[in-house]
Scaffold this motif. Structure first.
Motif, PDB file in Angstrom:
ATOM      1  N   PRO A  31       1.035  -1.375   0.222  1.00  0.00           N
ATOM      2  CA  PRO A  31       0.056   0.158  -0.162  1.00  0.00           C
ATOM      3  C   PRO A  31       0.281   1.791  -0.580  1.00  0.00           C
ATOM      4  CG  PRO A  31      -0.897  -1.785   1.396  1.00  0.00           C
ATOM      5  CD  PRO A  31       0.825  -2.452   1.006  1.00  0.00           C
ATOM      6  N   ILE A  32       2.167   1.318   0.788  1.00  0.00           N
ATOM      7  CA  ILE A  32       2.683   2.019   0.962  1.00  0.00           C
ATOM      8  C   ILE A  32       3.802   2.551  -0.956  1.00  0.00           C
ATOM      9  CG2 ILE A  32       5.130   3.666   1.715  1.00  0.00           C
ATOM     10  CD1 ILE A  32       4.175   1.822   4.403  1.00  0.00           C
ATOM     11  N   ASP A  33       4.443   1.603  -0.706  1.00  0.00           N
ATOM     12  CA  ASP A  33       4.939   1.596  -2.377  1.00  0.00           C
ATOM     13  C   ASP A  33       5.179   0.189  -3.553  1.00  0.00           C
ATOM     14  OD1 ASP A  33       7.818   1.899  -4.286  1.00  0.00           O
ATOM     15  OD2 ASP A  33       6.408   3.965  -4.761  1.00  0.00           O
ATOM     16  N   GLN A  34       4.495  -0.210  -4.958  1.00  0.00           N
ATOM     17  CA  GLN A  34       4.723  -1.559  -5.162  1.00  0.00           C
ATOM     18  C   GLN A  34       6.591  -1.705  -5.191  1.00  0.00           C
ATOM     19  OE1 GLN A  34       2.564  -1.511  -8.410  1.00  0.00           O
ATOM     20  NE2 GLN A  34       0.677  -2.550  -7.852  1.00  0.00           N
ATOM     21  N   LEU A  35       7.210  -0.491  -5.441  1.00  0.00           N
ATOM     22  CA  LEU A  35       8.774  -0.934  -5.474  1.00  0.00           C
ATOM     23  C   LEU A  35       9.057  -1.441  -3.870  1.00  0.00           C
ATOM     24  CD1 LEU A  35      11.216  -1.749  -7.397  1.00  0.00           C
ATOM     25  CD2 LEU A  35      11.991   0.628  -6.927  1.00  0.00           C
ATOM     26  N   VAL A  36       9.003  -0.746  -3.414  1.00  0.00           N
ATOM     27  CA  VAL A  36       9.788  -0.774  -2.057  1.00  0.00           C
ATOM     28  C   VAL A  36       8.674  -2.277  -1.601  1.00  0.00           C
ATOM     29  CG1 VAL A  36       9.156  -0.220   0.601  1.00  0.00           C
ATOM     30  CG2 VAL A  36      10.052   1.423  -1.788  1.00  0.00           C
ATOM     31  N   GLY A  37       7.478  -2.306  -1.553  1.00  0.00           N
ATOM     32  CA  GLY A  37       6.780  -3.935  -1.436  1.00  0.00           C
ATOM     33  C   GLY A  37       7.352  -4.814  -1.622  1.00  0.00           C
ATOM     34  N   VAL A  38       8.293  -4.645  -2.940  1.00  0.00           N
ATOM     35  CA  VAL A  38       8.964  -6.022  -3.472  1.00  0.00           C
ATOM     36  C   VAL A  38      10.371  -6.222  -2.738  1.00  0.00           C
ATOM     37  CG1 VAL A  38       9.557  -7.256  -5.671  1.00  0.00           C
ATOM     38  CG2 VAL A  38       7.978  -5.926  -5.202  1.00  0.00           C
TER      39      VAL A  38
END
Length: 151
Positions: A31-38
């Motif tokens: 939910p914050i950021d897709q790239l950061v999440g991955v």
């Protein structure tokens, strides 16, 4: 004597199970950021794998004695050695375990070796250590014992 070395690493199923850290991390960070999440999910899983491997204790038998993790027995301290597997190993880890014994168990390594101690002042009557190759450990510790002067 050729040194014996065994790292008590988890089996592949433990690494598969710890992969659940990936979806858990994704739930928090996507939910914050897709790239950061991955990226964070991959880093968390990599850190988990590294921690599981590098914190796994190592058993070593050499001319200096027997090491289980950071603990060490010198050859003159090693008494009778017996290996257990199957139901008997479960009994040794459970109902037959002396509360004073020094133990190094890993749930994913079922066989154990019981090493009686010759030092009467040691509060532990014996060591009980997980090993995947109890027969080999017993054979090597007995050979080390036989080479010890004064036996």
């Amino acid at each position: 004597m050729n040194p014996y070395r065994e790292r008590l690493t988890p089996p592949a199923t433990v690494f598969v199970a710890t992969a659940l850290v990936v979806p858990a991390t994704l739930l928090v960070f996507l939910p914050i950021d897709q790239l950061v999440g991955v990226v964070v999910a991959v880093l968390f899983y990599a850190a988990t794998v590294v921690a599981l491997v590098f914190t796994s204790p190592v058993l070593t038998i050499d001319d200096e004695g027997f090491s289980a993790g950071r603990a060490r027995l010198f050859p003159h301290e090693i008494g009778e050695v017996r290996g257990f597997s199957g139901a008997e190993a479960t009994q040794q880890r459970g109902p037959r375990l002396d509360a004073r014994a020094w133990t190094l168990f890993r749930g994913w390594v079922r066989p154990v070796v019981r090493i009686s101690l010759t030092d009467e002042t040691d509060p532990a009557p014996y060591w009980l250590v997980s090993t995947r190759r109890p027969d080999e450990v017993v054979r090597r510790l007995e050979a080390l014992r036989q080479r010890t002067p004064g036996r």
